[in-house]
Design a protein around this motif. Structure first.
Motif, PDB file in Angstrom:
ATOM      1  N   TRP A   1      36.386  40.045  27.568  1.00 17.84           N
ATOM      2  CA  TRP A   1      35.183  40.775  27.973  1.00 17.84           C
ATOM      3  C   TRP A   1      34.365  41.001  26.706  1.00 17.84           C
ATOM      4  O   TRP A   1      34.906  41.350  25.664  1.00 17.84           O
ATOM      5  CB  TRP A   1      35.572  42.113  28.597  1.00 17.84           C
TER       6      TRP A   1
ATOM      7  N   GLY B   1      32.425  51.280  32.643  1.00 10.58           N
ATOM      8  CA  GLY B   1      33.511  50.725  33.447  1.00 10.58           C
ATOM      9  C   GLY B   1      33.744  49.239  33.308  1.00 10.58           C
ATOM     10  O   GLY B   1      34.586  48.686  34.007  1.00 10.58           O
ATOM     11  N   GLY B   2      33.019  48.563  32.433  1.00 15.93           N
ATOM     12  CA  GLY B   2      33.173  47.123  32.284  1.00 15.93           C
ATOM     13  C   GLY B   2      34.586  46.687  31.955  1.00 15.93           C
ATOM     14  O   GLY B   2      35.115  45.729  32.517  1.00 15.93           O
TER      15      GLY B   2
ATOM     16  N   ARG C   1      37.364  48.459  32.459  1.00 14.24           N
ATOM     17  CA  ARG C   1      38.279  48.832  33.545  1.00 14.24           C
ATOM     18  C   ARG C   1      38.357  47.731  34.610  1.00 14.24           C
ATOM     19  O   ARG C   1      39.425  47.442  35.144  1.00 14.24           O
ATOM     20  CB  ARG C   1      37.840  50.154  34.178  1.00 14.24           C
ATOM     21  N   ALA C   2      37.216  47.123  34.883  1.00 12.72           N
ATOM     22  CA  ALA C   2      37.191  46.036  35.876  1.00 12.72           C
ATOM     23  C   ALA C   2      38.011  44.843  35.391  1.00 12.72           C
ATOM     24  O   ALA C   2      38.719  44.200  36.180  1.00 12.72           O
ATOM     25  CB  ALA C   2      35.745  45.618  36.157  1.00 12.72           C
ATOM     26  N   VAL C   3      37.942  44.540  34.102  1.00 12.72           N
ATOM     27  CA  VAL C   3      38.716  43.431  33.538  1.00 12.72           C
ATOM     28  C   VAL C   3      40.216  43.745  33.596  1.00 12.72           C
ATOM     29  O   VAL C   3      41.026  42.883  33.907  1.00 12.72           O
ATOM     30  CB  VAL C   3      38.246  43.127  32.094  1.00 12.72           C
ATOM     31  N   HIS C   4      40.581  44.997  33.318  1.00  8.93           N
ATOM     32  CA  HIS C   4      41.984  45.387  33.407  1.00  8.93           C
ATOM     33  C   HIS C   4      42.497  45.220  34.838  1.00  8.93           C
ATOM     34  O   HIS C   4      43.606  44.720  35.053  1.00  8.93           O
ATOM     35  CB  HIS C   4      42.173  46.826  32.944  1.00  8.93           C
ATOM     36  N   ARG C   5      41.682  45.620  35.816  1.00 11.84           N
ATOM     37  CA  ARG C   5      42.088  45.482  37.215  1.00 11.84           C
ATOM     38  C   ARG C   5      42.294  44.011  37.569  1.00 11.84           C
ATOM     39  O   ARG C   5      43.278  43.633  38.217  1.00 11.84           O
ATOM     40  CB  ARG C   5      41.037  46.119  38.123  1.00 11.84           C
ATOM     41  N   THR C   6      41.374  43.142  37.129  1.00 11.02           N
ATOM     42  CA  THR C   6      41.496  41.711  37.421  1.00 11.02           C
ATOM     43  C   THR C   6      42.764  41.145  36.793  1.00 11.02           C
ATOM     44  O   THR C   6      43.474  40.350  37.422  1.00 11.02           O
ATOM     45  CB  THR C   6      40.249  40.950  36.928  1.00 11.02           C
TER      46      THR C   6
ATOM     47  N   ASP D   1      46.448  52.821  37.145  1.00  7.94           N
ATOM     48  CA  ASP D   1      45.139  52.494  37.721  1.00  7.94           C
ATOM     49  C   ASP D   1      44.100  52.503  36.596  1.00  7.94           C
ATOM     50  O   ASP D   1      43.903  53.530  35.943  1.00  7.94           O
ATOM     51  CB  ASP D   1      44.774  53.533  38.784  1.00  7.94           C
TER      52      ASP D   1
ATOM     53  N   TYR E   1      41.091  52.728  36.712  1.00  8.03           N
ATOM     54  CA  TYR E   1      39.999  53.655  37.012  1.00  8.03           C
ATOM     55  C   TYR E   1      40.446  55.123  36.995  1.00  8.03           C
ATOM     56  O   TYR E   1      39.677  56.009  37.345  1.00  8.03           O
ATOM     57  CB  TYR E   1      39.352  53.306  38.355  1.00  8.03           C
TER      58      TYR E   1
END
Length: 168
Positions: A24, A34-35, A37-42, A147, A149
């Protein structure tokens, strides 16, 4: 409100390692929105695609200055691997050299900013200075099950250091 927060710090060494995951790149503002956090979730969702993972319970977040003194940086959400045979589509591989780190645990009830302020103050007090090979500024070790988030995440902060006497 004054935050009186203690983070027990220590010095540790980590051997060189290879990791596979997602890259990222953005600004600190984008990260705060939150950029990352989205990569961690993916990465959590795609973990099973990565071969030869050594620690499936640990997500590593490596941060590199994209431009020294700039507004942007590069963050890698990765897992350590035994070896790199193949890299899944859209993922990258990264190698990190053997380094010495100042490290501390950030707990859920603590202020993230204060945890970082405490570890940087401790580094100076102990006679160390930051060491940024390839512009690596720090990395964080997260529980893979956490999580991304969550309002109050837990993680280990690791900052590459060297003694201030180096090169004198």
């Amino acid at each position: 409100m004054t935050i009186n927060q203690r983070n027990e710090a220590k010095i540790m060494s980590k051997d060189a390692f290879q990791a596979v995951g997602l890259k990222w790149e953005g600004t600190f503002a984008e990260a705060g929105a939150g950029g990352i956090r989205a990569v961690h979730r993916t990465l959590q969702e795609r973990l099973a695609e990565i071969p030869h993972v050594l620690h499936t319970d640990t997500l590593l977040g490596l941060s590199y200055h994209a431009f020294p003194d700039g507004e942007g940086f590069i963050h890698y959400a990765v897992v350590e691997v035994e070896r790199v045979d193949e890299v899944p589509d859209g993922m990258v591989t990264i190698s990190v050299p053997a380094l010495t780190y100042a490290t501390c645990a950030h707990r859920k009830e603590q202020s993230i900013d204060q945890s970082y302020n405490n570890i940087y103050a401790w580094i100076k007090e102990q006679g160390y200075s930051e060491y940024n090979p390839d512009h690596l500024t720090h990395f964080e070790k997260y529980p893979m099950s956490q999580d991304p988030y969550a309002d109050n995440p837990e993680f280990i902060i690791m900052i590459p250091v060297q003694t201030d006497q180096a090169g004198k």
